[in-house]
Design a protein around this motif. Structure first.
Motif, PDB file in Angstrom:
ATOM      1  N   UNK A  55       0.841  -1.200   0.000  1.00 26.54           N
ATOM      2  CA  UNK A  55       0.000   0.000   0.000  1.00 26.54           C
ATOM      3  C   UNK A  55       0.875   1.249   0.000  1.00 26.54           C
ATOM      4  N   UNK A  56       1.939   1.248   0.788  1.00 29.35           N
ATOM      5  CA  UNK A  56       2.847   2.404   0.808  1.00 29.35           C
ATOM      6  C   UNK A  56       3.498   2.618  -0.562  1.00 29.35           C
ATOM      7  N   UNK A  57       3.904   1.524  -1.209  1.00 26.38           N
ATOM      8  CA  UNK A  57       4.519   1.640  -2.532  1.00 26.38           C
ATOM      9  C   UNK A  57       3.509   2.166  -3.557  1.00 26.38           C
ATOM     10  N   UNK A  60       3.073   5.854  -3.024  1.00 26.96           N
ATOM     11  CA  UNK A  60       4.229   6.594  -3.559  1.00 26.96           C
ATOM     12  C   UNK A  60       4.154   6.694  -5.083  1.00 26.96           C
ATOM     13  N   UNK A  61       3.751   5.611  -5.741  1.00 29.03           N
ATOM     14  CA  UNK A  61       3.629   5.638  -7.197  1.00 29.03           C
ATOM     15  C   UNK A  61       2.558   6.633  -7.641  1.00 29.03           C
ATOM     16  N   UNK A  62       1.440   6.648  -6.942  1.00 27.74           N
ATOM     17  CA  UNK A  62       0.386   7.599  -7.277  1.00 27.74           C
ATOM     18  C   UNK A  62       0.845   9.035  -7.044  1.00 27.74           C
ATOM     19  N   UNK A  63       1.596   9.245  -5.979  1.00 27.61           N
ATOM     20  CA  UNK A  63       2.088  10.587  -5.676  1.00 27.61           C
ATOM     21  C   UNK A  63       3.060  11.073  -6.747  1.00 27.61           C
ATOM     22  N   UNK A  64       3.873  10.150  -7.282  1.00 29.75           N
ATOM     23  CA  UNK A  64       4.920  10.524  -8.227  1.00 29.75           C
ATOM     24  C   UNK A  64       4.447  10.610  -9.675  1.00 29.75           C
ATOM     25  N   UNK A  65       3.173  10.378  -9.937  1.00 34.04           N
ATOM     26  CA  UNK A  65       2.672  10.503 -11.306  1.00 34.04           C
ATOM     27  C   UNK A  65       2.776  11.952 -11.762  1.00 34.04           C
ATOM     28  N   UNK A  79     -10.044   6.085  -4.893  1.00 35.69           N
ATOM     29  CA  UNK A  79     -10.445   4.675  -4.766  1.00 35.69           C
ATOM     30  C   UNK A  79      -9.619   3.964  -3.698  1.00 35.69           C
ATOM     31  N   UNK A  80      -8.315   4.222  -3.669  1.00 36.56           N
ATOM     32  CA  UNK A  80      -7.449   3.597  -2.659  1.00 36.56           C
ATOM     33  C   UNK A  80      -7.819   4.055  -1.261  1.00 36.56           C
ATOM     34  N   UNK A  81      -8.028   5.362  -1.086  1.00 33.76           N
ATOM     35  CA  UNK A  81      -8.397   5.885   0.227  1.00 33.76           C
ATOM     36  C   UNK A  81      -9.765   5.377   0.672  1.00 33.76           C
ATOM     37  N   UNK A  82     -10.688   5.244  -0.259  1.00 39.54           N
ATOM     38  CA  UNK A  82     -12.019   4.720   0.090  1.00 39.54           C
ATOM     39  C   UNK A  82     -11.936   3.264   0.538  1.00 39.54           C
ATOM     40  N   UNK A  83     -11.117   2.491  -0.156  1.00 38.24           N
ATOM     41  CA  UNK A  83     -10.947   1.079   0.206  1.00 38.24           C
ATOM     42  C   UNK A  83     -10.303   0.947   1.586  1.00 38.24           C
ATOM     43  N   UNK A  84      -9.249   1.710   1.837  1.00 42.16           N
ATOM     44  CA  UNK A  84      -8.564   1.644   3.129  1.00 42.16           C
ATOM     45  C   UNK A  84      -9.432   2.176   4.260  1.00 42.16           C
ATOM     46  N   UNK A  85     -10.227   3.203   3.972  1.00 39.68           N
ATOM     47  CA  UNK A  85     -11.134   3.727   4.990  1.00 39.68           C
ATOM     48  C   UNK A  85     -12.237   2.721   5.292  1.00 39.68           C
ATOM     49  N   UNK A  86     -12.752   2.060   4.268  1.00 36.90           N
ATOM     50  CA  UNK A  86     -13.788   1.041   4.467  1.00 36.90           C
ATOM     51  C   UNK A  86     -13.283  -0.139   5.279  1.00 36.90           C
ATOM     52  N   UNK A  97      -1.067  10.986   2.168  1.00 39.07           N
ATOM     53  CA  UNK A  97      -0.045  11.001   3.218  1.00 39.07           C
ATOM     54  C   UNK A  97      -0.354   9.974   4.300  1.00 39.07           C
ATOM     55  N   UNK A  98      -1.643   9.732   4.561  1.00 40.39           N
ATOM     56  CA  UNK A  98      -1.984   8.730   5.572  1.00 40.39           C
ATOM     57  C   UNK A  98      -1.681   7.323   5.059  1.00 40.39           C
ATOM     58  N   UNK A  99      -1.732   7.132   3.748  1.00 44.43           N
ATOM     59  CA  UNK A  99      -1.408   5.821   3.171  1.00 44.43           C
ATOM     60  C   UNK A  99       0.082   5.530   3.268  1.00 44.43           C
ATOM     61  N   UNK A 100       0.886   6.573   3.181  1.00 39.30           N
ATOM     62  CA  UNK A 100       2.325   6.385   3.221  1.00 39.30           C
ATOM     63  C   UNK A 100       2.831   6.058   4.618  1.00 39.30           C
TER      64      UNK A 100
END
Length: 185
Positions: A55-57, A60-65, A79-86, A97-100
């Motif tokens: 998830x951290x990787x 980072x990939x999404x941030x660096x696009x 979508x990633x944040x919604x999945x992790x929040x769910x 930043x919370x995903x990292x």
């Protein structure tokens, strides 16, 4: 010179392989986490660490696009944040930043025994693991006996005692809410 082992000592040591002991591969922090969250198997913690690393990787990939793919980045990040929040792994859906900063401990905190302690259905994690293994807890209509079950936010409200559980009867007696129909059964 070492003395020769007696028969019963040899029999006990026959089952042990001291060279390839499983916990020797882990670090001290890993052993502390296994004890703190009462994880039965080390493999669970290794999987949680691998998932958190993935998830951290991905974050980072999404941030660096680049700026050319801003719409795609926003859609995938949401979508990633919604999945992790769910799943209950992050507390807010605002930024990547919370995903990292996601760790294996977040997965451990979403296990059923940890939520039993959080919901004050058990006094300690040791008692919660025992209750789950003995079949006193259900999630929705399903009786759960595996303490490694990860509970999403949507299902968290459906954690309760099994109807035939002695613990449920004790709680109802204590709160003076036990029904006469339950006394006959």
């Amino acid at each position: 010179m070492v003395r020769k082992l007696k028969y019963h000592e040899q029999k006990l040591l026959r089952r042990l392989e001291l060279v390839s002991w499983e916990a020797a591969a882990g670090s001290l922090a890993e052993v502390k986490a296994l004890r703190r969250y009462r994880l039965g198997r080390r493999e669970d913690y290794v999987r949680y660490k691998a998932l958190a690393r993935t998830v951290r990787a991905l974050a980072r990939r999404l941030r660096d696009l680049g700026p050319a793919s801003a719409a795609f980045r926003a859609r995938c990040a949401a979508a990633l944040l919604e999945k992790l929040y769910g799943l209950g792994l992050v507390s807010c859906r605002r930024s990547l930043a919370v995903c990292e900063s996601l760790s294996a401990a977040a997965f451990c905190r979403r296990r059923l025994p940890c939520l039993l302690v959080k919901l004050r259905m058990a006094q300690s994690l040791r008692h919660a693991v025992t209750f789950v293994e003995q079949g006193h807890v259900r999630v929705g209509p399903e009786v759960v006996t595996d303490p490694a079950l990860l509970i999403p936010r949507a299902v968290e409200d459906f954690i309760t005692w099994v109807d035939a559980s002695r613990l449920r009867q004790k709680v109802l007696d204590y709160n003076q809410e036990r029904d006469d129909f339950d006394l006959a059964a």
